[in-house]
Motif scaffolding. Structure first.
Motif, short mmCIF file in Angstrom:
data_model
loop_
_atom_site.label_atom_id
_atom_site.label_comp_id
_atom_site.label_asym_id
_atom_site.label_seq_id
_atom_site.Cartn_x
_atom_site.Cartn_y
_atom_site.Cartn_z
N THR A 58 61.55 61.45 143.87
CA THR A 58 62.24 62.12 144.98
C THR A 58 61.59 61.84 146.33
O THR A 58 62.30 61.46 147.27
CB THR A 58 62.35 63.64 144.72
N PRO A 59 60.27 62.00 146.48
CA PRO A 59 59.68 61.70 147.79
C PRO A 59 59.91 60.26 148.23
O PRO A 59 60.13 59.99 149.41
CB PRO A 59 58.19 61.98 147.59
N ILE A 60 59.90 59.34 147.28
CA ILE A 60 60.13 57.92 147.61
C ILE A 60 61.55 57.73 148.11
O ILE A 60 61.78 57.10 149.14
CB ILE A 60 59.84 57.03 146.39
N PHE A 61 62.53 58.26 147.37
CA PHE A 61 63.93 58.12 147.77
C PHE A 61 64.20 58.80 149.11
O PHE A 61 64.92 58.26 149.94
CB PHE A 61 64.86 58.69 146.69
N VAL A 62 63.64 59.97 149.32
CA VAL A 62 63.85 60.69 150.58
C VAL A 62 63.32 59.85 151.75
O VAL A 62 63.99 59.73 152.78
CB VAL A 62 63.19 62.08 150.53
N ASN A 63 62.15 59.25 151.57
CA ASN A 63 61.58 58.42 152.64
C ASN A 63 62.34 57.12 152.82
O ASN A 63 62.62 56.71 153.95
CB ASN A 63 60.10 58.14 152.38
N LEU A 64 62.66 56.43 151.74
CA LEU A 64 63.35 55.15 151.83
C LEU A 64 64.73 55.27 152.47
O LEU A 64 65.14 54.41 153.24
CB LEU A 64 63.51 54.52 150.45
N LEU A 65 65.41 56.33 152.13
CA LEU A 65 66.77 56.52 152.63
C LEU A 65 66.80 57.32 153.92
O LEU A 65 67.88 57.61 154.45
CB LEU A 65 67.63 57.20 151.56
N ALA A 66 65.62 57.67 154.44
CA ALA A 66 65.49 58.41 155.71
C ALA A 66 66.27 59.72 155.69
O ALA A 66 66.90 60.10 156.68
CB ALA A 66 65.89 57.53 156.89
N PHE A 67 66.23 60.42 154.57
CA PHE A 67 66.85 61.74 154.48
C PHE A 67 65.86 62.78 154.99
O PHE A 67 64.65 62.56 154.98
CB PHE A 67 67.20 62.09 153.03
N SER A 68 66.38 63.91 155.38
CA SER A 68 65.49 65.00 155.79
C SER A 68 64.96 65.69 154.53
O SER A 68 65.54 65.57 153.45
CB SER A 68 66.24 66.01 156.66
N GLU A 69 63.86 66.39 154.69
CA GLU A 69 63.25 67.10 153.55
C GLU A 69 64.19 68.15 152.96
O GLU A 69 64.05 68.53 151.82
CB GLU A 69 61.94 67.75 153.98
#
Length: 103
Positions: A58-69
């Motif tokens: 999850t942290p990887i996908f959130v960062n890669l896709l530039a989603f907010s926390e």
């Protein structure tokens, strides 16, 4: 409530985000409702793997896709639901990224 905070800190010290794990378990559970031909061992494995995959990806996908926390719990649920398919997609994405850089 204080005990829960301490437990969460303890897990986090080992790189384990308990809330993401639980969201992944929920996703894996929903996935299991659609799969009738698995043995008990396979069901338990899918369930636990869904939580672990959500916890670590999850942290990887959130960062890669530039989603907010704020969407991380939803992403964790989806990754838990997808299970090993999400790992496969991530590995393919990484492979393609490295392939692009070599060309």
């Amino acid at each position: 409530m204080e005990n829960i905070q301490e437990l969460m800190k303890w897990f986090k010290a080992f790189g384990f985000e308990l809330v993401l794990f639980i969201a992944g378990l929920a996703g894996a559970y929903v996935n299991l409702t659609n799969r009738k031909n698995l043995t008990t061992i396979e069901q338990v494995t899918v369930f636990i793997c869904g939580g672990l995959i959500a916890n670590y990806l999850t942290p990887i996908f959130v960062n890669l896709l530039a989603f907010s926390e704020s969407v991380s719990y939803g992403i964790a649920f989806i990754l838990g639901y997808m299970g090993l398919k999400s790992v496969e997609l991530f590995i393919n994405w990484l492979h393609n990224k490295f392939k692009e850089k070599k060309i």
